[in-house]
Design an enzyme around this catalytic site. Structure first.
Site, PDB file in Angstrom:
ATOM      1  N   HIS A   1       5.541   7.229  11.387  1.00 57.15           N
ATOM      2  CA  HIS A   1       5.047   7.028  10.028  1.00 57.15           C
ATOM      3  C   HIS A   1       4.380   8.351   9.653  1.00 57.15           C
ATOM      4  CE1 HIS A   1       3.640   5.352   6.443  1.00 57.15           C
ATOM      5  NE2 HIS A   1       2.956   4.317   6.865  1.00 57.15           N
TER       6      HIS A   1
ATOM      7  N   LYS B   1      21.975 -10.121   1.410  1.00 59.75           N
ATOM      8  CA  LYS B   1      23.273 -10.737   1.087  1.00 59.75           C
ATOM      9  C   LYS B   1      24.400 -10.162   1.923  1.00 59.75           C
ATOM     10  CE  LYS B   1      21.544 -10.981  -3.578  1.00 59.75           C
ATOM     11  NZ  LYS B   1      21.404  -9.904  -4.551  1.00 59.75           N
TER      12      LYS B   1
ATOM     13  N   ARG C   1      11.070   2.645   3.867  1.00 59.58           N
ATOM     14  CA  ARG C   1      10.322   1.879   4.869  1.00 59.58           C
ATOM     15  C   ARG C   1      11.303   0.870   5.444  1.00 59.58           C
ATOM     16  NH1 ARG C   1       5.206  -0.564   5.909  1.00 59.58           N
ATOM     17  NH2 ARG C   1       4.487   1.583   5.750  1.00 59.58           N
TER      18      ARG C   1
ATOM     19  N   ARG D   1       0.806  -1.223   0.000  1.00 58.57           N
ATOM     20  CA  ARG D   1       0.000   0.000   0.000  1.00 58.57           C
ATOM     21  C   ARG D   1       0.835   1.266   0.000  1.00 58.57           C
ATOM     22  NH1 ARG D   1      -5.149  -0.346   2.667  1.00 58.57           N
ATOM     23  NH2 ARG D   1      -5.725  -2.513   2.483  1.00 58.57           N
ATOM     24  N   THR D   2       1.735   1.347   0.969  1.00 54.80           N
ATOM     25  CA  THR D   2       2.503   2.579   1.098  1.00 54.80           C
ATOM     26  C   THR D   2       3.381   2.777  -0.134  1.00 54.80           C
ATOM     27  OG1 THR D   2       2.461   2.297   3.480  1.00 54.80           O
ATOM     28  CG2 THR D   2       4.043   3.861   2.613  1.00 54.80           C
TER      29      THR D   2
END
Ligand SMILES: [Zn+2]
Lengths: 432, 315
Positions: free
Chosen positions: B136, B86, B108, B58-59
């Protein structure tokens, strides 16, 4: 570095609590020993003269809680670099924790560390053995063998001893040798995967907290065990006001317990984490103002015996990462003295108490021939200039690692000269 | 008033004027999304890089649509395609991405403070698209935009935030912004997820009925299923018994109260379907406002970033 010859510390203030001396004395060192202590100008000798005017002549500082990282983590620190850092900070002796690789849980590793010290150390190195094999918290390590090889205490530091029954046996068994069990008090479940003190700041930052109770519950458990078993219990790096209350109660009951505090816990609070500074991440975590104040007043009144650094070097790569993932711990050997001198200047700490906490008491607790400048004793001496002003430049620290939250801090006070066994191993010029 | 920050890392410490300005800017971008051709050339030649270390369709989609409606190029590096798994450190990633000279980074990350770390190591604006349990900010801005759009104001409103307050980055950003804008905040949830030390952020209610009684806005939080195993609550069923927003509970709020949820919702856990799909629910309005807020933020930050290639060539 000078070898052998006679040295006279002249014109300074001697602070030697073990011999009830605090005042203007000259101190003569010959052949590695304290040869004479007398009124200023009274000692006539053919000696190299060190002008100690404005400085304190004190028995060599002892840091009973450092991580020298050798063997196994030489990329963080070695016996050589760790002791270079020690003498620059005024320490003539350090006791090093067992969480090396391999763990110091056998005489062979103890001997290896002592060999490395003979080859490369500027300060005296006193190994501390593990309580349990591999620090795994299950079976007792061969404490007797390590004692014979030279350990001065046992500790699983870095790891708490979660198993109360093992802790009980350790307190009992070490009575064979008269050495203390040094404990890192942290309930592993309560601390969980916390990364800082559980309080307001942690709630703001959205980081996982370690509650004060994680430390206090273990302090309470071990004091209860101590009352039953006897032995010698030394509480490492206490950080909360609640731990101090428990310590006070235990002392009033006459229990054989001693305790230490680190400079970062009495100077900083969890506010230092605000910008997610990984150099403010350590265990136990930085607590709150009220905790720091409780530590300072416990130091002032002598309830806390020892100031130790918990010098914990880590490589840049272990700190320049997300806060959650960064290693716990900071280096401390080169900043401990000036940070403690802040307490002398601003919080009424008696210089005599400072010398007890940084030399006399650690020597007593670990059974070292140190902490006294009586005639005939080993000449481990620190010349403290309480007014020397300098700025902490992380890149200039002698430690191999630079993980300190005090970079850029202006400090007042430093070791001007550090002498181990009559030999000058560190001296700081006027320009630093 | 303008917005002067170099980054959008959080709303804590932001002034009322700044938040107002961001909301006004977002309002003006809302109109673009209503047009038939939903695209303006404002950020043509600019590159916005999304770093999604935690899956968030969504974001990420919302930022991508926002960037594209402003004609910016949007490149997204997600957890699986990035080299994070990695053994590359965040510092390596930051340096590598910075070398591509993006005009704005949107990140994020599951670790609180990671965007702050990134911002210290790259030379371009960083937008926090959610960091761990910390903040947020664009979510809270879209929540405020939604509230203001419906109620005409924020000051003086009573807002209940219900659920897993402890772990919620949505709560932290909203608490800071709502309080700065003059709303009164109530925090509602079980003591395991709502420590009493949070009383400085709002009135604490452990009882849902008292928590929502008479409020103008109910902001529901998503309950992560992992909380069940960690003993924050015994079972989701028991949680929903005490903290699920049902129609009966909602009736205790003001008659015209609205319900917000950052999504994705757990139907029947923290919110009943009846409420989620009901008239009071602003969930879809929030999604629409999300694009507008992110357009505003990208416009303000990427728009003033380093000059685009065309601009440099033109000079
Ligand atoms: Zn420790």
């Amino acid at each position: 570095m000078s070898e052998g010859g006679a040295i006279l510390f002249a014109g300074g203030t001697l602070i030697d609590p073990a011999n009830d001396r605090h005042g203007a004395y000259d101190v003569l060192v010959e052949e590695g020993l304290v040869a004479a202590v007398g009124a200023p100008g009274s000692i006539g000798a053919d000696a190299q003269r060190i002008d100690a005017t404005g400085c304190w002549v004190v028995p060599g500082l002892i840091d009973m809680h450092v991580h020298l990282r050798e063997p196994g983590y030489e990329y963080k620190e070695t016996v050589a670099t760790g002791t270079q850092s020690a003498v620059a900070g005024g320490f003539t002796a350090v006791a090093c924790m067992a969480n090396t690789k391999p763990v110091n849980d056998s005489a062979a590793v103890t001997e290896y560390i002592l060999d490395r010290a003979r080859e490369s150390a500027l300060a005296r190195v006193h190994p501390i053995g593990a309580v349990s094999v591999g620090l795994a918290g299950r079976e007792l390590a061969e404490i007797g063998e390590m004692y014979e090889a030279g350990v001065v205490a046992v500790s699983d530091d870095g790891m708490p001893i979660a198993d109360g029954a093992l802790m009980r046996r350790a307190l009992e068994y070490t009575q064979l040798f008269g050495i203390p069990v040094i404990v890192h008090e942290e309930d592993p479940q309560l601390a969980g995967d916390g990364v800082m003190h559980e309080g307001r700041v942690c709630l703001h930052l959205g980081l996982k907290g370690m509650p004060s109770a994680a430390e206090e519950a273990m302090v309470a458990r071990d004091l209860a065990l101590l009352a039953q078993t006897g032995g010698k219990l030394h509480l490492a790096h206490l950080s909360t006001a609640g731990s101090i209350r428990l310590l006070r109660d235990a002392r009033e009951r006459g229990l054989p317990v001693t305790a230490e505090v680190t400079p970062h816990h009495f100077i900083l609070t969890d506010e230092a984490v605000r910008e997610y500074d990984t150099n403010a991440k350590m265990k136990p975590p930085l607590r709150e103002q009220s905790d720091a104040e409780a530590l300072v007043s416990a130091l002032r009144e002598g309830l806390i015996d020892v100031i130790a650094t918990d010098h914990a070097p880590h490589h840049r790569d272990e700190k320049e990462i997300e806060f959650d993932l960064a290693a716990f711990g900071i280096v401390g050997l080169e900043t401990a003295l000036p940070l403690t001198l802040r307490l002398v200047r601003d919080h009424g700490l008696d210089p005599v108490t400072l010398v007890r906490a940084m030399s006399v008491n650690p020597a007593r607790i670990l059974g070292l021939d140190a902490g006294s400048l009586a005639v005939g004793r080993v000449a481990d001496i620190t010349l403290v200039d309480p007014d020397y002003v300098w700025t902490v430049q992380l890149e200039e620290l002698r430690s191999k690692s630079k993980n300190s939250p005090f970079g850029g801090w202006e400090m007042r006070g430093a070791a001007r000269t550090t002498m181990v066994g009559g030999r000058i191993v560190w001296s700081r010029g006027e320009q630093g | 008033m303008t917005f002067n920050g170099n980054h959008l890392l959080g709303l804590e410490g932001m002034s009322r004027d700044e938040i107002e300005y961001l909301l006004d800017s977002a309002d003006s971008f809302r109109e673009i999304s209503e047009r038939e051709i939903k695209k303006v050339p404002t950020l043509r030649g600019k590159t916005v890089v999304g770093l999604f270390f935690e899956s968030s369709t969504r974001t990420r989609t919302s930022f991508e649509i926002a960037a594209k409606r402003l004609s910016a190029d949007f490149v997204s590096i997600s957890g699986s395609t990035s080299s994070v798994s990695k053994g590359e450190t965040l510092l390596d990633t930051a340096r590598n991405v910075a070398a591509m000279r993006p005009d704005c980074l949107v990140m994020r990350h599951p670790r609180s403070g990671a965007p702050h770390f990134l911002a210290r190591h790259v030379g371009c604006p960083v937008v926090n698209a959610g960091d761990g349990s910390h903040e947020h900010p664009t979510q809270a801005l879209l929540d405020l935009l939604t509230i203001r759009g419906v109620r005409g104001r924020i000051a003086g409103l009573e807002v209940a935030i219900v659920g897993d307050v402890l772990h919620s980055r949505v709560t932290r950003s909203n608490v800071h912004a709502l309080r700065t804008m003059g709303a009164r905040v109530r925090l509602v949830g079980p003591p395991t997820l709502l420590p009493s030390a949070l009383a400085e952020w709002g009135d604490i209610h452990h009882d849902l009925a008292s928590g929502v009684r008479g409020v103008d806005v109910v902001m529901m939080l998503r309950l992560q299923r992992e909380r069940q195993g960690a003993n924050f609550l015994p079972t989701l069923d028991e949680y929903s018994r005490y903290f699920c927003l049902t129609r009966e509970m909602l009736e205790l709020a003001k008659p015209n109260a609205i319900v917000l949820h950052p999504g994705p919702i757990n139907r029947g856990v923290e919110i009943s379907s009846e409420v989620a799909d009901g008239q009071a629910s602003m969930i879809l309005e929030q999604v629409a406002n999300g694009v507008a807020v992110r357009m505003a933020i990208l416009y303000l930050l990427a728009g003033r970033g380093r000059a685009s290639v065309e601009q440099r060539q033109a000079v």
